[in-house]
Each structure stands twice: as C-alpha cells, then as structure tokens.
Design a protein around this motif. Structure first.
Motif, PDB file in Angstrom:
ATOM      1  N   MET A   1       0.910  -1.162   0.111  1.00  0.00           N
ATOM      2  CA  MET A   1       0.013   0.119  -0.132  1.00  0.00           C
ATOM      3  C   MET A   1       0.977   1.189   0.022  1.00  0.00           C
ATOM      4  SD  MET A   1      -2.900   1.063   2.957  1.00  0.00           S
ATOM      5  CE  MET A   1      -3.827  -0.192   2.114  1.00  0.00           C
TER       6      MET A   1
ATOM      7  N   GLN B   1     -10.424   0.301  -4.473  1.00  0.00           N
ATOM      8  CA  GLN B   1      -9.251  -0.512  -3.740  1.00  0.00           C
ATOM      9  C   GLN B   1      -7.978  -0.459  -4.385  1.00  0.00           C
ATOM     10  OE1 GLN B   1     -10.725  -4.655  -3.382  1.00  0.00           O
ATOM     11  NE2 GLN B   1      -9.208  -5.159  -1.927  1.00  0.00           N
TER      12      GLN B   1
ATOM     13  N   GLU C   1      -4.496   0.466  -2.652  1.00  0.00           N
ATOM     14  CA  GLU C   1      -3.195  -0.486  -2.700  1.00  0.00           C
ATOM     15  C   GLU C   1      -1.969   0.084  -3.514  1.00  0.00           C
ATOM     16  OE1 GLU C   1      -4.914  -4.039  -3.917  1.00  0.00           O
ATOM     17  OE2 GLU C   1      -5.911  -4.481  -1.967  1.00  0.00           O
TER      18      GLU C   1
ATOM     19  N   ASN D   1      -2.184   0.028  -6.859  1.00  0.00           N
ATOM     20  CA  ASN D   1      -2.174  -0.724  -8.140  1.00  0.00           C
ATOM     21  C   ASN D   1      -2.985   0.013  -9.192  1.00  0.00           C
ATOM     22  OD1 ASN D   1      -2.378  -2.705  -9.845  1.00  0.00           O
ATOM     23  ND2 ASN D   1      -3.698  -4.113  -8.763  1.00  0.00           N
TER      24      ASN D   1
END
Length: 286
Positions: A1, A34, A38, A40
């Motif tokens: 993260m 999400q 994170e 991503n």
C-alpha cells in the motif's frame, strides 16, 4: 500500500465509510477504489482516470485533492495531458511535409471543362430541334388519309353498345313454415299438445331415474309398455300418424321430446306424478 492510498484509507475510516459507501457517493467501481488504496494503478482503464478517480475519492472523504497531487506527485502517474506538448511538435513536423498548393490553372480547369460541355450540348440541341419538327410534320401529312363515308358509318354502328338482355329471374319458392309445438290445455291428469308444420313425427322418452312408460298411436296400437331404468331412452318413428299417447308413470324422472324438442309439462311434475300426454299432428299450413 502506498502512502497516498494509506492516507485516503485513513480518512475514509475516520468518517466511518466503507468502500461500498464511497462507491455509491462517487459512482466509481469498488475495485478501482481498492486499487487506489493499494497503489495498483495498472488495473485502471487509463492514466487519465487515475487522477480523476483520486480526486473524486479525496473529495468524498473530505481531503484537498490538489494538495494531495502536489504532496504525492511522485506516486501518481502522469496523465494524458502531460503528453500533449510532445504530440503537438509531431503535428508541426507533419505540416511541413505538405506539398505546395496547385497552380490556379489546375484549380479552374474542371470548371472550364464543364462549361465547354454545357455549351456544346446546347448547340447540339439547337440544331436538332428544327429538324425533328419538320420531320414530324411531314410524317403527319403522309399518314392523313380520307376514309370513305360508308366505312365511317359502319364504324359508328359497331361502336354503339349492344343492349344487354336481362335474364329472367326465377320466382322464389315460398319459405317453408317452421315446426311448432303448442300446449293445447289439460283435463285432469291428461295434457294435450299440437304439432304443426312438421315433416316427420319422432317421439323420444328419456329416463333420468326409473319410470314406467307406455307409448301408443291414435289407433290404439302399442309401441312400448315397460320400465325405463336410469339413463335409458326409447325413440319411436310415428311419421304418418295423426296422434300419439304417452303415459309417464313417474314424471319427475322422465323427459319427453318431439322431433328433438323437449315438451314442458303443463301440469307440475312434482304434484302430478303420473301424466298422460296426447300429441296431435296437424297438417302444414297451406
């Protein structure tokens, strides 16, 4: 993260919001939210959407989006706008390779050709129209031939329409009178009915329970004298007879029909159990 994702997550949890709540507020899919937490960013639909999604997320949890972009610019990928200056230089290079404008003569050449074609067509039509008119007049003069008067008179006679002969209509046959069965009255336990305008005389007795039945014609000839069980029936062809007599032992369980038409008891069947039914046949009306 990443630090940015951790900062957004802490702000969300501090407000008591879940990812589903943020999704409802921003209309951004939960999986993209999400992914932002994170770090991503590869799962995003494009680099431009990364900054847009982060901005909406930050505003939903009460953070300053511009401050976050400045503080964590090393973590956020560059957007589509950063590539615009480079593409602009490529466009300028392409423009330099465009060939010079064609000469004015080539520009007006198609118009000149069209004009010359229209003028030539008008001249050709001007020459052809007088000739065609003179030829048509000559042809019309040659084809006019006087016909003798006798022939024209014959043609007039043939053109007169022939009078159509009306077909003689055959007289329509009068409609046959409809069969009728009428109640003629009662006398004691006897009830009389009149059958009129009937082509046949067919009598049927049907038992709905159990009853004794007797059937005779006007001369006293017996056709049936026996018990009828439930569901049984007897049919008698009395065509040609002028009268028939039916004795019903138990009227509530018996049904009498004449030529398929059920006779209605003139005497109540519940009160008069035995009934003597007389059917008189009258000839058709003249």
């Amino acid at each position: 993260m990443t630090e940015l994702g951790n900062r957004l997550k802490e702000a969300r949890e501090a407000k008591g919001l879940s990812l589903a709540d943020v999704q409802e507020m921003t209309k951004i899919q939960k999986r993209y939210l999400q992914g932002i937490e994170e770090g991503n960013y590869d799962m995003m639909p494009g680099k431009f959407y990364v900054r847009a999604f982060i901005k909406q997320y930050a505003e939903a949890v009460g953070l300053d989006a511009e401050q976050l972009f400045e503080e964590y610019k090393s973590e956020i990928p560059s957007s589509y706008e950063d590539e615009i200056p480079q593409r602009a230089t490529k466009v300028e290079n392409v423009r330099t390779t465009v060939p010079a404008e064609p000469s004015k003569f080539l520009e007006y050449l198609p118009k000149m050709l069209v004009t010359a074609f229209v003028i030539g067509a008008l001249v050709l039509v001007w020459f052809l129209i007088p000739k065609s008119d003179s030829n048509d007049k000559a042809v019309k003069e040659e084809t006019v031939v006087e016909q003798p008067k006798e022939q024209t008179d014959n043609q007039k006679e043939t053109k007169e329409p022939k009078k159509e002969t009306k077909k003689e209509e055959k007289p329509k046959e009068p409609a046959k009178p409809k069969q009728t069965i009428t109640a003629a009255g009662t006398s004691g336990k006897q009830a009389t009915y009149v059958l009129q305008n009937a082509e046949k005389f067919e009598l049927t007795v049907l038992s709905k329970g159990e009853t004794w039945i007797t059937v005779k014609d006007g001369s006293g000839k017996s056709y049936y004298n026996n018990m009828l069980a439930k569901g049984q029936s007897q049919t008698f062809d009395l065509t040609g007879q002028t009268e028939a007599k039916v004795v019903v032992g138990f009227a509530p369980d018996a049904e009498v029909k004449v030529n398929g038409e059920t006779l209605s008891y003139q005497l109540p069947a519940a009160e008069q159990v035995r009934q003597d039914i007389i059917v008189q046949v009258k000839p058709a009306e003249q």
